[in-house]
Enzyme design. Structure first.
Site, PDB file in Angstrom:
ATOM      1  N   PRO A   2       0.816  -1.209   0.000  1.00 28.70           N
ATOM      2  CA  PRO A   2       0.000   0.000   0.000  1.00 28.70           C
ATOM      3  C   PRO A   2       0.851   1.262   0.000  1.00 28.70           C
ATOM      4  O   PRO A   2       1.356   1.681   1.025  1.00 28.70           O
ATOM      5  CB  PRO A   2      -0.816  -0.111   1.295  1.00 28.70           C
ATOM      6  CG  PRO A   2      -0.484  -1.435   1.894  1.00 28.70           C
ATOM      7  CD  PRO A   2       0.789  -1.876   1.288  1.00 28.70           C
ATOM      8  N   GLU A   3       1.028   1.831  -1.160  1.00 31.11           N
ATOM      9  CA  GLU A   3       1.622   3.156  -1.281  1.00 31.11           C
ATOM     10  C   GLU A   3       0.476   4.066  -1.740  1.00 31.11           C
ATOM     11  O   GLU A   3      -0.673   3.634  -1.755  1.00 31.11           O
ATOM     12  CB  GLU A   3       2.778   3.135  -2.287  1.00 31.11           C
ATOM     13  CG  GLU A   3       3.868   2.116  -1.906  1.00 31.11           C
ATOM     14  CD  GLU A   3       5.042   2.093  -2.870  1.00 31.11           C
ATOM     15  OE1 GLU A   3       5.342   3.128  -3.474  1.00 31.11           O
ATOM     16  OE2 GLU A   3       5.650   1.016  -3.033  1.00 31.11           O
ATOM     17  N   HIS A  99      -5.967 -13.880   9.431  1.00 30.39           N
ATOM     18  CA  HIS A  99      -5.441 -12.576   9.849  1.00 30.39           C
ATOM     19  C   HIS A  99      -6.507 -11.481   9.861  1.00 30.39           C
ATOM     20  O   HIS A  99      -6.191 -10.307   9.715  1.00 30.39           O
ATOM     21  CB  HIS A  99      -4.265 -12.133   8.980  1.00 30.39           C
ATOM     22  CG  HIS A  99      -3.160 -13.137   8.909  1.00 30.39           C
ATOM     23  ND1 HIS A  99      -2.478 -13.558  10.027  1.00 30.39           N
ATOM     24  CD2 HIS A  99      -2.630 -13.823   7.868  1.00 30.39           C
ATOM     25  CE1 HIS A  99      -1.575 -14.461   9.671  1.00 30.39           C
ATOM     26  NE2 HIS A  99      -1.650 -14.644   8.370  1.00 30.39           N
ATOM     27  N   ARG A 119       0.982  -8.894   8.742  1.00 29.97           N
ATOM     28  CA  ARG A 119       2.142  -8.485   9.556  1.00 29.97           C
ATOM     29  C   ARG A 119       1.775  -7.523  10.683  1.00 29.97           C
ATOM     30  O   ARG A 119       2.620  -7.217  11.515  1.00 29.97           O
ATOM     31  CB  ARG A 119       3.229  -7.894   8.635  1.00 29.97           C
ATOM     32  CG  ARG A 119       3.753  -8.942   7.674  1.00 29.97           C
ATOM     33  CD  ARG A 119       4.727  -8.368   6.682  1.00 29.97           C
ATOM     34  NE  ARG A 119       6.003  -8.050   7.287  1.00 29.97           N
ATOM     35  CZ  ARG A 119       7.017  -7.560   6.606  1.00 29.97           C
ATOM     36  NH1 ARG A 119       6.897  -7.314   5.319  1.00 29.97           N
ATOM     37  NH2 ARG A 119       8.143  -7.307   7.202  1.00 29.97           N
ATOM     38  N   ARG A 161      18.908  18.264   1.382  1.00 27.92           N
ATOM     39  CA  ARG A 161      19.311  16.971   1.935  1.00 27.92           C
ATOM     40  C   ARG A 161      20.533  16.421   1.213  1.00 27.92           C
ATOM     41  O   ARG A 161      20.600  16.471  -0.017  1.00 27.92           O
ATOM     42  CB  ARG A 161      18.159  15.965   1.783  1.00 27.92           C
ATOM     43  CG  ARG A 161      16.979  16.255   2.672  1.00 27.92           C
ATOM     44  CD  ARG A 161      17.346  15.993   4.129  1.00 27.92           C
ATOM     45  NE  ARG A 161      16.156  15.900   4.949  1.00 27.92           N
ATOM     46  CZ  ARG A 161      15.645  14.755   5.397  1.00 27.92           C
ATOM     47  NH1 ARG A 161      16.239  13.629   5.107  1.00 27.92           N
ATOM     48  NH2 ARG A 161      14.558  14.747   6.117  1.00 27.92           N
TER      49      ARG A 161
END
Length: 293
Positions: A2-3, A99, A119, A161
């Site tokens: 999931p992005e 799950h 997870r 950066r």
DNA sequence: CATTTATCCTGTAAGC
DNA sequence: TGCTTACAGGATAAAT
């Protein structure tokens, strides 16, 4: 996986399947996904029962359902899918998924909303004043489709950066929504080496990168996101169970050793920020500045 | 200060 | 066949 594209597709799916419906019952089957709801699983459930789901919003990889309810209440159900979270809309008589950690029943006895997460890195919690933008997202930068994005500021922050540009793109405090797959894909499309320092990017590089990211994400949304692998358990699906198709358009992600679709040379894989990073050394040279056009 | 790493989990696939 | 190890979409506290 999931992005941003996957979360946006999920958001749209929820908007068409649960918006306007009233929550009848909430069953928390595992405490971990509601760990950020500090008053506990029982309070999480009772905070939601009787509320009507309104608009579904998204920022980066977070999404939230605005809750209509008592006048003046501006709370929202905030969700993050983590690495393997799924939000599925299922008939009430469908068997429990492996799950399955939380289930939302609606007062209309129609299809249920289910949170499934192998997870358990994902999370669900109620944000008290979260209807517009949850306070929990204060440290998350706008994404590239957010009208409040200040592009000049984004370029300045990237160029301040010294870390490799891929690491910078993965930092949700700089720009949100980009994860491992789409960072690799966008950098390939922009012709920028993933380990080029942010402060080594020219303005032209930034402009090209901005366009590449927007195009990559927009196309991925249209294709329903990326669904990887064959195992099924942890794979991304839309709330209606349909898989994405953008994985068929990946140029570099998961293509280690295969020929670059532009130059034919082998795709390389290195570690960046402890994530597998795929790129074409020929099309994404390390130091040379690529002309804009 | 900015930047990097270690960790939270479960499951799959590859290597021996 | 079994055992061990590496790796997987993310975020963040802790360490450097």
């Amino acid at each position: 996986m999931p992005e941003l594209p996957e979360v946006e597709v999920v958001r749209a799916g929820l908007a068409s399947s649960v918006a306007g419906r009233t929550i009848g019952a909430v069953h928390v089957l595992h405490p971990r996904p509601v760990r950020y709801h500090l008053s506990g699983p029982d309070a999480f459930a009772s905070d939601l029962v009787g509320r009507r789901v309104g608009v579904a919003r998204r920022r980066g990889k977070y999404l939230w359902l605005v809750l209509a309810g008592p006048a003046g209440d501006r709370s929202a159900l905030l969700l993050h899918l983590g690495m393997s979270g799924q939000l599925l809309v299922q008939p009430a008589d469908a068997p429990d998924e492996r799950h399955l950690h939380a289930r939302f029943d609606f007062a209309d006895d129609g299809p249920q909303l289910r949170f499934v997460d192998q997870r358990i890195f994902g999370g669900l919690w109620v944000s008290p004043q979260g209807a517009e933008t949850p306070a929990e997202l204060a440290h998350i930068a706008p994404d590239l489709f957010d009208p409040t994005l200040d592009n000049d500021q984004l370029v300045a922050r990237i160029r301040a950066r010294h870390s490799g540009i891929k690491r910078v793109l993965l930092d949700q405090g700089i720009v949100s929504g980009i994860g491992n797959i789409y960072a690799d894909e966008a950098l390939f499309q922009a012709g920028i080496h993933p380990q080029r320092p942010g402060d080594a990017l020219t303005l032209a590089d930034c402009s090209r990168l901005h366009s590449a990211i927007r195009q990559t994400l927009a196309t991925a949304i249209r294709e329903g996101g990326s669904t990887l692998g064959r195992s099924g358990i942890a794979n991304y699906r839309r709330p209606n169970g349909v898989t994405g198709h953008y994985q068929q358009r990946h140029q570099v992600y998961g293509r280690t050793g295969k020929p670059c679709l532009v130059c034919g040379g082998p795709i390389h894989r290195v570690q960046v920020a402890q994530r597998s990073t795929h790129f074409c050394p020929h099309c994404q040279p390390d130091s040379r500045v690529i002309p804009s056009d």
